[in-house]
Write a protein that holds these residues in place. Sequence first.
Motif, PDB file in Angstrom:
ATOM      1  N   SER A  92     -16.667  29.328  -6.334  1.00 40.20           N
ATOM      2  CA  SER A  92     -16.811  29.677  -7.535  1.00 40.20           C
ATOM      3  C   SER A  92     -18.464  29.461  -7.734  1.00 40.20           C
ATOM      4  CB  SER A  92     -16.461  28.818  -8.975  1.00 40.20           C
ATOM      5  OG  SER A  92     -16.710  27.609  -8.814  1.00 40.20           O
ATOM      6  N   ILE A  93     -19.099  29.266  -6.934  1.00 41.84           N
ATOM      7  CA  ILE A  93     -20.437  28.712  -6.820  1.00 41.84           C
ATOM      8  C   ILE A  93     -21.268  30.088  -6.717  1.00 41.84           C
ATOM      9  CG2 ILE A  93     -22.599  28.102  -5.392  1.00 41.84           C
ATOM     10  CD1 ILE A  93     -20.695  25.664  -4.467  1.00 41.84           C
ATOM     11  N   ARG A  94     -22.287  30.226  -7.768  1.00 41.75           N
ATOM     12  CA  ARG A  94     -22.988  31.333  -7.827  1.00 41.75           C
ATOM     13  C   ARG A  94     -24.492  31.028  -8.226  1.00 41.75           C
ATOM     14  NH1 ARG A  94     -19.925  34.546 -12.762  1.00 41.75           N
ATOM     15  NH2 ARG A  94     -21.025  33.229 -14.370  1.00 41.75           N
ATOM     16  N   ASN A  95     -25.362  31.765  -8.240  1.00 39.27           N
ATOM     17  CA  ASN A  95     -26.800  31.739  -8.872  1.00 39.27           C
ATOM     18  C   ASN A  95     -27.326  30.272  -8.147  1.00 39.27           C
ATOM     19  OD1 ASN A  95     -26.459  34.080 -10.391  1.00 39.27           O
ATOM     20  ND2 ASN A  95     -25.547  32.792 -11.883  1.00 39.27           N
ATOM     21  N   VAL A  96     -27.426  30.214  -6.986  1.00 42.65           N
ATOM     22  CA  VAL A  96     -27.931  29.281  -6.147  1.00 42.65           C
ATOM     23  C   VAL A  96     -29.204  28.989  -5.884  1.00 42.65           C
ATOM     24  CG1 VAL A  96     -27.989  28.098  -3.659  1.00 42.65           C
ATOM     25  CG2 VAL A  96     -25.766  29.158  -4.737  1.00 42.65           C
ATOM     26  N   VAL A  97     -29.887  27.829  -6.316  1.00 40.93           N
ATOM     27  CA  VAL A  97     -31.201  27.198  -6.030  1.00 40.93           C
ATOM     28  C   VAL A  97     -30.945  26.268  -4.917  1.00 40.93           C
ATOM     29  CG1 VAL A  97     -33.075  26.174  -6.655  1.00 40.93           C
ATOM     30  CG2 VAL A  97     -32.060  27.599  -8.415  1.00 40.93           C
ATOM     31  N   ALA A  98     -31.371  26.544  -3.772  1.00 42.35           N
ATOM     32  CA  ALA A  98     -31.183  25.616  -2.647  1.00 42.35           C
ATOM     33  C   ALA A  98     -32.234  24.552  -2.603  1.00 42.35           C
ATOM     34  CB  ALA A  98     -31.348  26.368  -1.142  1.00 42.35           C
ATOM     35  N   ASN A  99     -31.850  23.198  -2.215  1.00 51.11           N
ATOM     36  CA  ASN A  99     -32.745  22.073  -1.739  1.00 51.11           C
ATOM     37  C   ASN A  99     -33.536  22.589  -0.693  1.00 51.11           C
ATOM     38  OD1 ASN A  99     -31.846  19.864  -3.419  1.00 51.11           O
ATOM     39  ND2 ASN A  99     -29.817  19.940  -2.405  1.00 51.11           N
ATOM     40  N   ASP A 100     -34.792  21.667  -0.752  1.00 48.43           N
ATOM     41  CA  ASP A 100     -35.717  22.205   0.008  1.00 48.43           C
ATOM     42  C   ASP A 100     -35.628  21.206   1.480  1.00 48.43           C
ATOM     43  OD1 ASP A 100     -38.168  22.222   1.680  1.00 48.43           O
ATOM     44  OD2 ASP A 100     -39.518  22.127  -0.012  1.00 48.43           O
ATOM     45  N   MET A 101     -35.211  21.631   2.578  1.00 48.60           N
ATOM     46  CA  MET A 101     -34.747  20.796   3.645  1.00 48.60           C
ATOM     47  C   MET A 101     -35.746  19.889   4.203  1.00 48.60           C
ATOM     48  SD  MET A 101     -31.613  20.521   3.594  1.00 48.60           S
ATOM     49  CE  MET A 101     -30.565  21.560   2.195  1.00 48.60           C
ATOM     50  N   ARG A 102     -37.161  20.566   3.956  1.00 46.93           N
ATOM     51  CA  ARG A 102     -38.146  19.634   4.333  1.00 46.93           C
ATOM     52  C   ARG A 102     -38.559  18.546   4.037  1.00 46.93           C
ATOM     53  NH1 ARG A 102     -42.429  24.387   2.888  1.00 46.93           N
ATOM     54  NH2 ARG A 102     -41.350  24.033   1.086  1.00 46.93           N
ATOM     55  N   VAL A 103     -37.931  18.367   2.796  1.00 48.13           N
ATOM     56  CA  VAL A 103     -38.115  16.855   2.317  1.00 48.13           C
ATOM     57  C   VAL A 103     -37.487  16.013   3.563  1.00 48.13           C
ATOM     58  CG1 VAL A 103     -36.896  15.213   0.643  1.00 48.13           C
ATOM     59  CG2 VAL A 103     -37.832  17.391  -0.265  1.00 48.13           C
ATOM     60  N   ILE A 104     -36.556  16.231   4.133  1.00 46.56           N
ATOM     61  CA  ILE A 104     -35.843  15.413   5.353  1.00 46.56           C
ATOM     62  C   ILE A 104     -36.487  15.815   6.685  1.00 46.56           C
ATOM     63  CG2 ILE A 104     -34.015  14.694   6.529  1.00 46.56           C
ATOM     64  CD1 ILE A 104     -32.508  14.876   3.833  1.00 46.56           C
ATOM     65  N   LEU A 105     -36.343  16.893   6.976  1.00 51.31           N
ATOM     66  CA  LEU A 105     -36.767  17.548   8.159  1.00 51.31           C
ATOM     67  C   LEU A 105     -38.311  17.465   8.543  1.00 51.31           C
ATOM     68  CD1 LEU A 105     -34.807  20.856   8.385  1.00 51.31           C
ATOM     69  CD2 LEU A 105     -33.938  18.667   9.315  1.00 51.31           C
ATOM     70  N   ASP A 106     -39.172  17.368   7.763  1.00 58.24           N
ATOM     71  CA  ASP A 106     -40.623  17.094   8.052  1.00 58.24           C
ATOM     72  C   ASP A 106     -40.854  15.608   8.108  1.00 58.24           C
ATOM     73  OD1 ASP A 106     -40.892  19.644   7.814  1.00 58.24           O
ATOM     74  OD2 ASP A 106     -42.330  19.789   5.958  1.00 58.24           O
ATOM     75  N   HIS A 107     -40.020  14.842   7.779  1.00 58.95           N
ATOM     76  CA  HIS A 107     -40.300  13.357   7.920  1.00 58.95           C
ATOM     77  C   HIS A 107     -39.428  12.475   8.691  1.00 58.95           C
ATOM     78  CE1 HIS A 107     -43.328  14.155   4.777  1.00 58.95           C
ATOM     79  NE2 HIS A 107     -42.350  14.887   4.169  1.00 58.95           N
ATOM     80  N   ALA A 108     -38.061  12.966   9.071  1.00 57.09           N
ATOM     81  CA  ALA A 108     -37.242  12.162   9.633  1.00 57.09           C
ATOM     82  C   ALA A 108     -37.117  13.012  11.196  1.00 57.09           C
ATOM     83  CB  ALA A 108     -35.912  12.143   9.037  1.00 57.09           C
ATOM     84  N   PRO A 109     -36.498  12.083  12.266  1.00 56.40           N
ATOM     85  CA  PRO A 109     -36.329  12.895  13.648  1.00 56.40           C
ATOM     86  C   PRO A 109     -35.072  13.498  13.676  1.00 56.40           C
ATOM     87  CG  PRO A 109     -36.077  10.693  13.753  1.00 56.40           C
ATOM     88  CD  PRO A 109     -36.685  10.667  12.216  1.00 56.40           C
ATOM     89  N   VAL A 110     -34.566  14.276  12.862  1.00 52.34           N
ATOM     90  CA  VAL A 110     -33.614  14.987  13.091  1.00 52.34           C
ATOM     91  C   VAL A 110     -33.218  15.923  14.067  1.00 52.34           C
ATOM     92  CG1 VAL A 110     -31.696  16.636  11.635  1.00 52.34           C
ATOM     93  CG2 VAL A 110     -32.984  14.641  10.444  1.00 52.34           C
ATOM     94  N   ARG A 111     -32.206  15.732  14.817  1.00 57.60           N
ATOM     95  CA  ARG A 111     -32.161  16.684  16.126  1.00 57.60           C
ATOM     96  C   ARG A 111     -31.042  17.632  15.973  1.00 57.60           C
ATOM     97  NH1 ARG A 111     -32.224  11.917  20.840  1.00 57.60           N
ATOM     98  NH2 ARG A 111     -30.057  12.233  20.477  1.00 57.60           N
ATOM     99  N   GLN A 112     -30.126  17.236  15.042  1.00 59.11           N
ATOM    100  CA  GLN A 112     -28.923  18.226  14.814  1.00 59.11           C
ATOM    101  C   GLN A 112     -28.471  18.401  13.308  1.00 59.11           C
ATOM    102  OE1 GLN A 112     -27.497  20.682  17.147  1.00 59.11           O
ATOM    103  NE2 GLN A 112     -27.189  21.469  15.255  1.00 59.11           N
ATOM    104  N   ILE A 113     -28.226  19.365  12.667  1.00 61.29           N
ATOM    105  CA  ILE A 113     -27.970  19.647  11.414  1.00 61.29           C
ATOM    106  C   ILE A 113     -26.346  20.156  11.583  1.00 61.29           C
ATOM    107  CG2 ILE A 113     -28.202  20.692   9.232  1.00 61.29           C
ATOM    108  CD1 ILE A 113     -31.085  21.412  10.063  1.00 61.29           C
ATOM    109  N   TYR A 114     -25.591  19.483  10.657  1.00 55.01           N
ATOM    110  CA  TYR A 114     -24.112  19.852  10.736  1.00 55.01           C
ATOM    111  C   TYR A 114     -23.694  20.148   9.329  1.00 55.01           C
ATOM    112  CZ  TYR A 114     -23.750  17.609  15.260  1.00 55.01           C
ATOM    113  OH  TYR A 114     -24.087  17.079  16.557  1.00 55.01           O
ATOM    114  N   ALA A 115     -22.740  21.167   9.161  1.00 53.30           N
ATOM    115  CA  ALA A 115     -22.384  21.617   7.995  1.00 53.30           C
ATOM    116  C   ALA A 115     -20.864  21.002   7.816  1.00 53.30           C
ATOM    117  CB  ALA A 115     -22.165  23.073   7.960  1.00 53.30           C
TER     118      ALA A 115
END
Length: 169
Positions: A92-115
Motif C-alpha cells: 500500500s506504500i505511496r507518496n514516498v520520501v526516502a531516507n538520505d543514505m549518506r547519513v550512513i554511507l558517508d561515515h561508515a565503511p559499508v562494503r555491501q548493501i542488502y535489501a
Amino acid sequence: MQEFQRIAHNFAPVWDGQSRILILGTFPSVKSRENHFYYGHPQNRFWKLLVALTGEQVPMTVPEKKEFLLRNRIAVWDVIAVCDVIGSSDSSIRNVVANDMRVILDHAPVRQIYANGGKAYDLYQKYCFPATGREIVKLPSTSPANAAFQMERLKQSWGQVMDELRKPT
C-alpha cells in the motif's frame, strides 16, 4: 476498512564507524513503530535468522539488539523516511520520501548493501540508487508474509551476508 495514514519513520538507524554491511527494510510495521525498533513483529524472522547465522543468543531488548548488530558490524535502516501507508502493508506504500543514505554511507565503511525483500530493493533502486550510485543485493524478505521461504531457505540466501562480514578488511 483501514485508510491511508501519512507516517514518518520514528526511530534512528543503527550503525557505527565499524559497520561493514547495511541491511535495508522498507518502512517499520505497526508493531515496529509501537516498539520503536526494527523488526518488532514477533512473527518476523529477522532476529532469529541473524542469530542462526551468527551462532549467538537471541537478543531480546532493544539495547541488546543494537549491541548485537554493532558487534557484528551490521547497520540497519529503512529506505523510507515518510510515506502514506495502510497499517503494515508494504504493497500500500505511496507518496514516498526516502531516507538520505549518506547519513550512513558517508561515515561508515559499508562494503555491501542488502535489501530485506523485493519491495525494499525496488524502493532503493527508485529513490536511493540515483543519489548513492551504490548497488544493492536483493534478499528474500524475513516477513511472515513471505511464506514461500521457510527458515532453511532464508539461511541459504542470507548466508552471503555472513560471507561478506567474514572477508578480511
